[in-house]
Design an enzyme around this catalytic site. Structure first.
Site, PDB file in Angstrom:
ATOM      1  N   VAL A 192     -11.701 -26.441  42.868  1.00 12.28           N
ATOM      2  CA  VAL A 192     -11.757 -25.787  41.319  1.00 12.28           C
ATOM      3  C   VAL A 192     -11.902 -27.218  40.793  1.00 12.28           C
ATOM      4  CG1 VAL A 192     -10.388 -24.814  39.563  1.00 12.28           C
ATOM      5  CG2 VAL A 192     -10.587 -24.483  41.509  1.00 12.28           C
ATOM      6  N   PRO A 193     -13.035 -27.165  40.331  1.00  7.50           N
ATOM      7  CA  PRO A 193     -13.581 -28.708  40.173  1.00  7.50           C
ATOM      8  C   PRO A 193     -13.254 -29.512  38.820  1.00  7.50           C
ATOM      9  CG  PRO A 193     -15.464 -28.094  40.318  1.00  7.50           C
ATOM     10  CD  PRO A 193     -14.538 -26.639  40.312  1.00  7.50           C
ATOM     11  N   CYS A 194     -11.999 -29.208  38.896  1.00 11.91           N
ATOM     12  CA  CYS A 194     -11.940 -29.924  36.700  1.00 11.91           C
ATOM     13  C   CYS A 194     -12.352 -31.744  36.570  1.00 11.91           C
ATOM     14  CB  CYS A 194      -9.660 -29.497  36.517  1.00 11.91           C
ATOM     15  SG  CYS A 194      -9.307 -30.293  37.675  1.00 11.91           S
ATOM     16  N   HIS A 195     -12.055 -31.837  37.814  1.00 13.92           N
ATOM     17  CA  HIS A 195     -12.816 -33.314  37.578  1.00 13.92           C
ATOM     18  C   HIS A 195     -14.046 -33.328  37.056  1.00 13.92           C
ATOM     19  CE1 HIS A 195     -14.275 -32.472  41.513  1.00 13.92           C
ATOM     20  NE2 HIS A 195     -15.421 -33.834  40.721  1.00 13.92           N
ATOM     21  N   ARG A 196     -14.991 -32.570  36.744  1.00  9.01           N
ATOM     22  CA  ARG A 196     -15.971 -32.061  36.057  1.00  9.01           C
ATOM     23  C   ARG A 196     -15.765 -32.501  34.602  1.00  9.01           C
ATOM     24  NH1 ARG A 196     -18.774 -28.647  40.697  1.00  9.01           N
ATOM     25  NH2 ARG A 196     -18.811 -30.394  42.008  1.00  9.01           N
TER      26      ARG A 196
END
Length: 169
Positions: A136-140
């Protein structure tokens, strides 16, 4: 009856993180270089009647996809996940999964997609509660001013992930 949570430590090049899964799928991905206690504390809070069992074989399919991601060979994940959160949190996490590889959105972008444009802070809190970094790409998600902002894994990890994606985009 205790639920079993399987775990492993993924070590690949300069990446070192703990991950855990239920029988249904990946439920936790830890921060870069953080101790095992980070996983234990999270499990105790979210799965209080569970038993942590190290099982590298059960965790192998998860580790394989993460290694492929770090190698730039994979830009989406197909492994099953079991995400525990409130309705609002899971709504936010679903939107995070729609951010294309190599791109960034702002907290406001996320709030607008879930049709809660004034809930930017709540969106930030939901993103901070994301239990599975990377899949779940919260780094984006970045600040409106283009700056890197809070990330459970730390800003160094966030910067490394965004660079990795830009290099392989």
């Amino acid at each position: 009856m205790h639920q079993i949570l399987y775990w492993t430590q993924l070590v690949y090049e300069n990446w070192k993180l703990y991950m855990a899964a239920t029988s249904k799928g990946l439920c936790y991905v830890g921060s870069q270089d953080k101790p095992f206690e980070e996983l234990e504390v999270w499990v105790y809070k979210h799965y209080p009647v569970s038993q942590l069992v190290r099982d590298d074989k059960v965790m192998e399919p998860y580790a394989v996809e993460f290694k492929e991601f770090f190698q730039g060979k994979r830009n989406t994940f197909t492994i099953p996940q079991e995400l525990k959160g409130t309705k609002f949190q899971t709504d936010v996490w679903e939107v995070l999964c729609k951010i294309p590889y190599g791109e960034t959105w702002t907290y406001s972008d996320i709030a607008n997609v879930i049709k809660r444009p004034t809930a930017v802070r709540a969106v930030g809190a939901a993103i901070g509660a994301n239990p599975v970094l990377l899949t779940v790409p919260c780094h984006r998600v970045i600040g409106k001013n283009g700056k890197l902002t809070g990330f459970r894994g730390g800003l160094d990890m966030k910067e490394q992930l965004l660079k990795l994606e830009q290099d392989h985009h």
